[in-house]
Design a protein around this motif. Sequence first.
Motif, PDB file in Angstrom:
ATOM      1  N   GLY A  17       0.812  -1.215   0.000  1.00 12.17           N
ATOM      2  CA  GLY A  17       0.000   0.000   0.000  1.00 12.17           C
ATOM      3  C   GLY A  17       0.841   1.259   0.000  1.00 12.17           C
ATOM      4  O   GLY A  17       0.541   2.231  -0.708  1.00 12.17           O
ATOM      5  N   VAL A  18       1.916   1.260   0.767  1.00  8.80           N
ATOM      6  CA  VAL A  18       2.803   2.428   0.813  1.00  8.80           C
ATOM      7  C   VAL A  18       3.478   2.633  -0.538  1.00  8.80           C
ATOM      8  O   VAL A  18       3.567   3.761  -1.041  1.00  8.80           O
ATOM      9  CB  VAL A  18       3.855   2.277   1.934  1.00  8.80           C
ATOM     10  CG1 VAL A  18       4.910   3.355   1.842  1.00  8.80           C
ATOM     11  CG2 VAL A  18       3.186   2.324   3.297  1.00  8.80           C
ATOM     12  N   VAL A  19       3.936   1.547  -1.153  1.00 10.36           N
ATOM     13  CA  VAL A  19       4.601   1.652  -2.449  1.00 10.36           C
ATOM     14  C   VAL A  19       3.644   2.196  -3.502  1.00 10.36           C
ATOM     15  O   VAL A  19       3.989   3.100  -4.265  1.00 10.36           O
ATOM     16  CB  VAL A  19       5.186   0.283  -2.872  1.00 10.36           C
ATOM     17  CG1 VAL A  19       5.608   0.287  -4.335  1.00 10.36           C
ATOM     18  CG2 VAL A  19       6.359  -0.081  -1.980  1.00 10.36           C
ATOM     19  N   VAL A  20       2.434   1.667  -3.552  1.00 12.04           N
ATOM     20  CA  VAL A  20       1.448   2.129  -4.538  1.00 12.04           C
ATOM     21  C   VAL A  20       1.118   3.604  -4.304  1.00 12.04           C
ATOM     22  O   VAL A  20       1.075   4.397  -5.246  1.00 12.04           O
ATOM     23  CB  VAL A  20       0.169   1.262  -4.493  1.00 12.04           C
ATOM     24  CG1 VAL A  20      -0.960   1.883  -5.293  1.00 12.04           C
ATOM     25  CG2 VAL A  20       0.480  -0.138  -4.999  1.00 12.04           C
ATOM     26  N   SER A  21       0.924   3.975  -3.049  1.00 12.03           N
ATOM     27  CA  SER A  21       0.630   5.376  -2.727  1.00 12.03           C
ATOM     28  C   SER A  21       1.781   6.285  -3.140  1.00 12.03           C
ATOM     29  O   SER A  21       1.564   7.347  -3.722  1.00 12.03           O
ATOM     30  CB  SER A  21       0.372   5.512  -1.223  1.00 12.03           C
ATOM     31  OG  SER A  21       0.272   6.860  -0.851  1.00 12.03           O
ATOM     32  N   ASP A  22       2.997   5.868  -2.860  1.00 15.01           N
ATOM     33  CA  ASP A  22       4.169   6.679  -3.190  1.00 15.01           C
ATOM     34  C   ASP A  22       4.350   6.794  -4.700  1.00 15.01           C
ATOM     35  O   ASP A  22       4.679   7.862  -5.211  1.00 15.01           O
ATOM     36  CB  ASP A  22       5.415   6.079  -2.536  1.00 15.01           C
ATOM     37  CG  ASP A  22       6.589   7.045  -2.523  1.00 15.01           C
ATOM     38  OD1 ASP A  22       6.368   8.275  -2.611  1.00 15.01           O
ATOM     39  OD2 ASP A  22       7.729   6.571  -2.408  1.00 15.01           O
ATOM     40  N   LEU A  23       4.117   5.712  -5.434  1.00 17.82           N
ATOM     41  CA  LEU A  23       4.265   5.765  -6.884  1.00 17.82           C
ATOM     42  C   LEU A  23       3.176   6.615  -7.543  1.00 17.82           C
ATOM     43  O   LEU A  23       3.444   7.323  -8.511  1.00 17.82           O
ATOM     44  CB  LEU A  23       4.244   4.355  -7.468  1.00 17.82           C
ATOM     45  CG  LEU A  23       5.478   3.501  -7.192  1.00 17.82           C
ATOM     46  CD1 LEU A  23       5.261   2.084  -7.701  1.00 17.82           C
ATOM     47  CD2 LEU A  23       6.725   4.110  -7.805  1.00 17.82           C
ATOM     48  N   LYS A  24       1.950   6.536  -7.006  1.00 16.74           N
ATOM     49  CA  LYS A  24       0.843   7.287  -7.605  1.00 16.74           C
ATOM     50  C   LYS A  24       0.917   8.776  -7.297  1.00 16.74           C
ATOM     51  O   LYS A  24       0.716   9.606  -8.177  1.00 16.74           O
ATOM     52  CB  LYS A  24      -0.494   6.736  -7.125  1.00 16.74           C
ATOM     53  CG  LYS A  24      -0.902   5.453  -7.815  1.00 16.74           C
ATOM     54  CD  LYS A  24      -2.215   4.945  -7.310  1.00 16.74           C
ATOM     55  CE  LYS A  24      -3.336   5.832  -7.804  1.00 16.74           C
ATOM     56  NZ  LYS A  24      -4.662   5.326  -7.431  1.00 16.74           N
ATOM     57  N   SER A  25       1.202   9.124  -6.039  1.00 16.47           N
ATOM     58  CA  SER A  25       1.114  10.528  -5.650  1.00 16.47           C
ATOM     59  C   SER A  25       2.444  11.124  -5.209  1.00 16.47           C
ATOM     60  O   SER A  25       2.497  12.296  -4.860  1.00 16.47           O
ATOM     61  CB  SER A  25       0.097  10.690  -4.516  1.00 16.47           C
ATOM     62  OG  SER A  25       0.533   9.982  -3.377  1.00 16.47           O
ATOM     63  N   ARG A  26       3.504  10.303  -5.212  1.00 21.24           N
ATOM     64  CA  ARG A  26       4.822  10.731  -4.752  1.00 21.24           C
ATOM     65  C   ARG A  26       4.790  11.208  -3.309  1.00 21.24           C
ATOM     66  O   ARG A  26       5.542  12.081  -2.897  1.00 21.24           O
ATOM     67  CB  ARG A  26       5.423  11.816  -5.651  1.00 21.24           C
ATOM     68  CG  ARG A  26       5.411  11.504  -7.100  1.00 21.24           C
ATOM     69  CD  ARG A  26       6.686  11.188  -7.785  1.00 21.24           C
ATOM     70  NE  ARG A  26       7.850  11.902  -7.326  1.00 21.24           N
ATOM     71  CZ  ARG A  26       9.012  11.303  -7.157  1.00 21.24           C
ATOM     72  NH1 ARG A  26       9.128  10.033  -7.384  1.00 21.24           N
ATOM     73  NH2 ARG A  26      10.056  11.967  -6.766  1.00 21.24           N
ATOM     74  N   LYS A  27       3.870  10.621  -2.524  1.00 20.24           N
ATOM     75  CA  LYS A  27       3.737  10.946  -1.106  1.00 20.24           C
ATOM     76  C   LYS A  27       3.470   9.675  -0.318  1.00 20.24           C
ATOM     77  O   LYS A  27       2.835   8.753  -0.809  1.00 20.24           O
ATOM     78  CB  LYS A  27       2.564  11.898  -0.852  1.00 20.24           C
ATOM     79  CG  LYS A  27       2.774  13.292  -1.347  1.00 20.24           C
ATOM     80  CD  LYS A  27       1.605  14.165  -0.958  1.00 20.24           C
ATOM     81  CE  LYS A  27       1.860  15.573  -1.422  1.00 20.24           C
ATOM     82  NZ  LYS A  27       0.853  16.488  -0.951  1.00 20.24           N
ATOM     83  N   VAL A  28       3.958   9.660   0.914  1.00 15.12           N
ATOM     84  CA  VAL A  28       3.604   8.608   1.859  1.00 15.12           C
ATOM     85  C   VAL A  28       2.703   9.281   2.894  1.00 15.12           C
ATOM     86  O   VAL A  28       3.172  10.055   3.720  1.00 15.12           O
ATOM     87  CB  VAL A  28       4.854   7.991   2.530  1.00 15.12           C
ATOM     88  CG1 VAL A  28       4.444   6.949   3.554  1.00 15.12           C
ATOM     89  CG2 VAL A  28       5.778   7.390   1.489  1.00 15.12           C
ATOM     90  N   TYR A  29       1.426   9.030   2.803  1.00 17.34           N
ATOM     91  CA  TYR A  29       0.469   9.698   3.678  1.00 17.34           C
ATOM     92  C   TYR A  29       0.581   9.194   5.120  1.00 17.34           C
ATOM     93  O   TYR A  29       0.939   8.045   5.360  1.00 17.34           O
ATOM     94  CB  TYR A  29      -0.955   9.482   3.156  1.00 17.34           C
ATOM     95  CG  TYR A  29      -1.194  10.185   1.841  1.00 17.34           C
ATOM     96  CD1 TYR A  29      -1.401  11.556   1.807  1.00 17.34           C
ATOM     97  CD2 TYR A  29      -1.183   9.485   0.651  1.00 17.34           C
ATOM     98  CE1 TYR A  29      -1.611  12.220   0.609  1.00 17.34           C
ATOM     99  CE2 TYR A  29      -1.386  10.131  -0.559  1.00 17.34           C
ATOM    100  CZ  TYR A  29      -1.600  11.496  -0.572  1.00 17.34           C
ATOM    101  OH  TYR A  29      -1.795  12.147  -1.764  1.00 17.34           O
ATOM    102  N   ASN A  30       0.275  10.083   6.051  1.00 19.17           N
ATOM    103  CA  ASN A  30       0.361   9.736   7.472  1.00 19.17           C
ATOM    104  C   ASN A  30      -0.549   8.571   7.835  1.00 19.17           C
ATOM    105  O   ASN A  30      -0.250   7.823   8.761  1.00 19.17           O
ATOM    106  CB  ASN A  30       0.041  10.951   8.335  1.00 19.17           C
ATOM    107  CG  ASN A  30       1.171  11.955   8.326  1.00 19.17           C
ATOM    108  OD1 ASN A  30       2.319  11.607   8.065  1.00 19.17           O
ATOM    109  ND2 ASN A  30       0.853  13.202   8.592  1.00 19.17           N
ATOM    110  N   LEU A  31      -1.655   8.413   7.126  1.00 14.69           N
ATOM    111  CA  LEU A  31      -2.551   7.288   7.392  1.00 14.69           C
ATOM    112  C   LEU A  31      -1.804   5.968   7.221  1.00 14.69           C
ATOM    113  O   LEU A  31      -1.971   5.053   8.032  1.00 14.69           O
ATOM    114  CB  LEU A  31      -3.762   7.335   6.465  1.00 14.69           C
ATOM    115  CG  LEU A  31      -4.730   6.154   6.578  1.00 14.69           C
ATOM    116  CD1 LEU A  31      -5.345   6.111   7.978  1.00 14.69           C
ATOM    117  CD2 LEU A  31      -5.803   6.240   5.532  1.00 14.69           C
TER     118      LEU A  31
END
Length: 127
Positions: A17-31
Motif C-alpha cells: 500500500g505504501v509503495v502504490v501510494s508513493d508511486l501514484k502521488s509521490r507521497k507517503v500519507y500519514n494514514l
Amino acid sequence: MSLSESIPFLFILWLFGVVVSDLKSRKVYNLWIILGILVWIFGVIYYKASLLDSFVALLVISAVLMPFYMLGWMGAGDVKFGVVVGAWLGMSSGLLVMWLGGSVLAGGHALYLCLLYTSDAADDSLR
C-alpha cells in the motif's frame, strides 16, 4: 489463515500500500504510517517481541535519515516509512536487510534513470 500468519501478511500488505501510494502521488500519507505503527504494535504484543530492539532501530534510522531530509534529499514520508520499517525489523538482523535492500533498489532506480536520460539524449542528437 492463523493469527501468526496474518501479521506478516498485514506487514506485506502495508508495504504494498505504501509503495502504490508513493508511486501514484509521490507521497507517503500519514494514514499509511499510522496503520504501519498499529500493525507493528499488534505484532509486538502477539509475538512478545523486544521493544528495546525496535526502539534502538527506530532511533538509529531516525539519526541516519534525518540529515537527508534536512538537506532536502529525502521527503518526510520516506523518513517516517524508514522508521516504521526499522521498528518492524529491529536492530538484530532486519536493519541490515533494510540497508542492503534499499541500496539495491536505489542502484536499480539510478541505473534506470541513467538509461532513460541517455536514450533521450541520443534521440535528441539524431534530430
